[in-house]
Structure formats: structure tokens, C-alpha cells
Motif scaffolding. Structure first.
Motif, PDB file in Angstrom:
ATOM      1  N   GLU A 137     -14.185 -51.173  35.281  1.00  0.00           N
ATOM      2  CA  GLU A 137     -13.563 -52.033  34.255  1.00  0.00           C
ATOM      3  C   GLU A 137     -14.637 -52.591  33.313  1.00  0.00           C
ATOM      4  O   GLU A 137     -14.341 -53.033  32.214  1.00  0.00           O
ATOM      5  N   GLY A 138     -15.874 -52.645  33.826  1.00  0.00           N
ATOM      6  CA  GLY A 138     -16.989 -53.090  32.988  1.00  0.00           C
ATOM      7  C   GLY A 138     -17.083 -54.592  32.806  1.00  0.00           C
ATOM      8  O   GLY A 138     -17.688 -55.054  31.839  1.00  0.00           O
ATOM      9  N   ILE A 139     -16.496 -55.358  33.732  1.00  0.00           N
ATOM     10  CA  ILE A 139     -16.637 -56.823  33.628  1.00  0.00           C
ATOM     11  C   ILE A 139     -17.051 -57.403  34.985  1.00  0.00           C
ATOM     12  O   ILE A 139     -16.740 -56.817  36.025  1.00  0.00           O
ATOM     13  N   PRO A 140     -17.762 -58.536  34.966  1.00  0.00           N
ATOM     14  CA  PRO A 140     -18.074 -59.192  36.241  1.00  0.00           C
ATOM     15  C   PRO A 140     -16.774 -59.607  36.930  1.00  0.00           C
ATOM     16  O   PRO A 140     -15.791 -59.912  36.242  1.00  0.00           O
ATOM     17  N   ILE A 141     -16.782 -59.613  38.237  1.00  0.00           N
ATOM     18  CA  ILE A 141     -15.549 -59.963  38.957  1.00  0.00           C
ATOM     19  C   ILE A 141     -15.197 -61.422  38.654  1.00  0.00           C
ATOM     20  O   ILE A 141     -15.969 -62.332  38.989  1.00  0.00           O
ATOM     21  N   PRO A 142     -14.048 -61.663  38.019  1.00  0.00           N
ATOM     22  CA  PRO A 142     -13.674 -63.050  37.733  1.00  0.00           C
ATOM     23  C   PRO A 142     -13.500 -63.821  39.047  1.00  0.00           C
ATOM     24  O   PRO A 142     -12.883 -63.322  39.988  1.00  0.00           O
ATOM     25  N   GLY A 143     -14.081 -65.009  39.114  1.00  0.00           N
ATOM     26  CA  GLY A 143     -13.951 -65.810  40.333  1.00  0.00           C
ATOM     27  C   GLY A 143     -15.107 -65.642  41.291  1.00  0.00           C
ATOM     28  O   GLY A 143     -15.141 -66.257  42.356  1.00  0.00           O
ATOM     29  N   ILE A 144     -16.074 -64.808  40.899  1.00  0.00           N
ATOM     30  CA  ILE A 144     -17.270 -64.601  41.735  1.00  0.00           C
ATOM     31  C   ILE A 144     -18.496 -65.017  40.928  1.00  0.00           C
ATOM     32  O   ILE A 144     -18.616 -64.676  39.747  1.00  0.00           O
ATOM     33  N   GLY A 145     -19.402 -65.734  41.576  1.00  0.00           N
ATOM     34  CA  GLY A 145     -20.686 -66.062  40.951  1.00  0.00           C
ATOM     35  C   GLY A 145     -20.770 -67.490  40.463  1.00  0.00           C
ATOM     36  O   GLY A 145     -19.767 -68.089  40.070  1.00  0.00           O
TER      37      GLY A 145
END
Ligand code: ACO
Ligand code: LMR
Length: 271
Positions: A137-145
Motif C-alpha cells: 500500500e506504500g504507507i506506514p501502518i496507521p496506529g503503529i509507531g
């Protein structure tokens, strides 16, 4: 045939005709004061979701609001609100400037966390499959980090929300799945924890499923941005606090120190 004037707006949540306005069928006087048994969470549940929720769910909504009310002056939104207040702007302008930072990196990853974790768990993805899917998907995992929170410096807000859910929710299958994903992400980098946005988004899905909502109904909430709205509402409390703080302290206009800026300007090329 009767000719009806067509209506330009439809409202299904409140009614201000008559002597007293109603919130989803409840006159304001029947919800506003403590003796009515309605709390702010009850008012949210009827105006946002048009249903009265059981106490554990209302308590959860309020726990979320209190949990996200503020996280200090350094975060994107509080910083913007403070700078705007110091430029002499009013509460509403300063608040809006803070709110505008809420988005995919800061405070506004809640709907997408709910969306992607729900998709992954519904499709039986292993944590590894999920990570690969998000890479595609090319995006950082939302809700992580998190910038400052990590395994070594755990986010106690997240611990509090998880503890509340374990003690009060009938079940928390999506949280349990998200924790297996967190195990994998933190094994790669210790700040890739399940963050406060992720925890809220995932637990909202667990709450709604426990309340008997169908997946299509939950998707409507997510697509409408209803989950980020919890952060928007809650953090407005903190932003307003910071703005009032600036006014109270009569702070002068802010200008960023030039020695903290790398100036790297080249003569514009002629085309
Ligand atoms: N998923 C996968 N990898 C990630 C993630 C993520 N969510 N977040 C960071 N990484 C990786 C990056 O790809 C990068 O890898 P690299 O070193 O191999 O290039 C490394 O971790 C560092 O990335 P940064 O973006 O520099 O991390 P930073 O600590 O600055 O970012 C942030 C923090 C913005 C929260 C980031 O983790 C992120 O975008 N997360 C997803 C969005 C999110 O959940 N935001 C809400 C945060 S909680 C809140 O605001 C209330
Ligand atoms: C917040 O709640 O504002 C944060 O988690 C972001 C941060 O960097 O503290």
C-alpha cells in the motif's frame, strides 16, 4: 395532489421546533444536569450515533476523551495553537490552527487504523502478511509507531485503555490481533508500538461489534471519519488550555530562532 415544498436539508439527530430543543428525542432539560443520569458520553452517543449505549461503552467514550485531552505543548497541534495565539489571534483561530495538524501522522490515524487492522484480521492475515500488505500500500501502518514512546518507555495511556477494555468489554478480538502485530513491529524497531490512535481505533471496532453493529455500519462510521472525531473533540480541550495559557502569560510573538534553521538556498535557475 398535495404539493410539498422539497427540503434542502435533512436532520435526523436533533429538533429545535417547539418549546425546547431535543437531542435525538430527549429534551435538553432531560439530559443536561447531573440528576438526569446523562453524562457527556451519553450525549455523544445519541448525537453522534443516535443510540444510547450501555454504561461500559459510554464510560469507554469518556475514557478516550479524557485520555487524549492533552499531551503537552510540544506536539504538532499544541505548538501551532500556541504560535497562533502568540501572533495575537483569538481562541477560535488559534484552535483551528492546532486542529489542522490532526491527520495521518498526528492524532488522525484512528479511522485508518480501524480500517486496516479490521481488514487484515477479517482476511485472516498473519502479522507478517499484514506488514507486507501495508508495504505494498506504500504507507506506514496507521496506529503503529511513536516519536518518543517505545517498549522501553511505554505509553501509559495505551496501557490504561487496554486495561479498561479487558476489564469492561465483553471481548476484544481486534485488540488481541493488533497485539500480535505489535509484537512483530516492535521486534523490528522498539518504537513501533501500538500507539494511542491505533488502540482507540481498534477498541472502537471491538466496542461496536460487542454492541451488535454490523460491519457495514462500522464501515460507514470509519469512512465518515467518526473515529478521528474522538481525538479532535478530546484534544480541543488541551489546545484551548494552551491558548488560554499563552493569553494568561501575555507571551510575545514567537519567531523561530534562525540558528535552528538550515538555510540552503541556491540561485534560481533561468529556464
Ligand atoms: N509502520 C511501519 N513502519 C513504520 C511506521 C509504521 N507505522 N512508523 C515508522 N516506521 C518506520 C519507518 O518506515 C522508518 O523506517 P526506516 O528507518 O527503515 O526508514 C522508521 O520507522 C522511522 O520512521 P519515522 O517516520 O522517522 O518515525 P517517527 O518516529 O518520526 O514517526 C510516527 C512517528 C509519525 C507516529 C510514525 O510512526 C507514523 O507515521 N505512524 C503511523 C501514523 C500514526 O499512527 N500516527 C499516530 C501517532 S499517535 C498520535 O499522534 C496521538
Ligand atoms: C499525542 O497524543 O499528542 C502524541 O501521542 C504525540 C506525541 O508526540 O506525543
Amino acid at each position: 395532489p398535495s404539493v410539498r415544498k422539497s427540503k434542502q436539508f435533512i436532520c435526523t439527530i436533533s429538533d429545535d421546533r417547539g418549546d425546547e430543543a431535543h437531542y435525538c428525542g430527549y429534551p435538553i432539560s432531560s439530559v443536561a444536569t447531573p440528576d438526569t443520569g446523562f453524562t457527556i458520553g451519553d450525549v455523544m452517543s445519541i448525537l453522534w450515533f443516535k443510540k444510547r449505549y450501555p454504561r461500559w461503552a459510554v464510560d469507554f467514550l469518556e475514557t478516550v476523551l479524557k485520555t487524549v485531552a492533552d499531551h503537552g505543548p510540544a506536539v504538532s497541534g499544541a505548538h501551532n495553537a500556541k504560535v497562533t495565539a502568540r501572533a495575537g489571534k483569538d481562541v477560535i483561530s488559534s484552535l483551528i490552527s492546532g486542529l489542522l495538524t490532526i491527520g495521518p501522522r498526528f492524532g488522525g490515524a484512528i479511522d485508518d487504523a480501524a480500517k486496516y487492522f479490521k481488514y487484515a484480521s477479517d482476511n485472516g492475515m498473519s502479522p507478517n502478511d499484514f506488514l507486507n500488505h501495508m508495504k505494498k500500500e506504500g504507507i506506514p501502518i496507521p496506529g503503529i509507531g511513536h516519536r518518543i514512546k517505545s517498549l522501553k518507555n511505554p505509553d501509559l495511556r495505551v496501557e490504561g485503555l487496554k486495561k479498561f477494555a479487558k476489564a469492561n468489554f465483553p471481548s476484544t478480538p481486534l485488540l488481541d490481533y493488533a497485539l500480535t502485530v505489535e509484537q512483530l513491529t516492535t521486534s523490528k524497531k522498539e518504537n513501533l508500538i501500538l500507539n494511542v490512535d491505533g488502540t482507540i481505533g481498534i477498541l472502537m471496532v471491538d466496542m461496536w461489534r460487542s454492541l451488535g453493529y454490523k460491519d457495514e455500519e462500522i464501515d460507514v462510521f470509519i469512512n465518515a471519519g467518526a473515529l478521528n472525531a474522538f481525538f479532535i473533540l478530546g484534544r480541543s480541550i488541551g489546545f484551548i488550555g494552551h491558548i488560554l495559557d499563552e493569553k494568561r502569560l501575555a507571551m510575545p510573538m514567537y519567531r523561530h530562532p534562525m540558528d535552528d534553521i538550515l538555510y540552503d538556498v541556491k540561485l534560481a535557475e533561468n529556464l
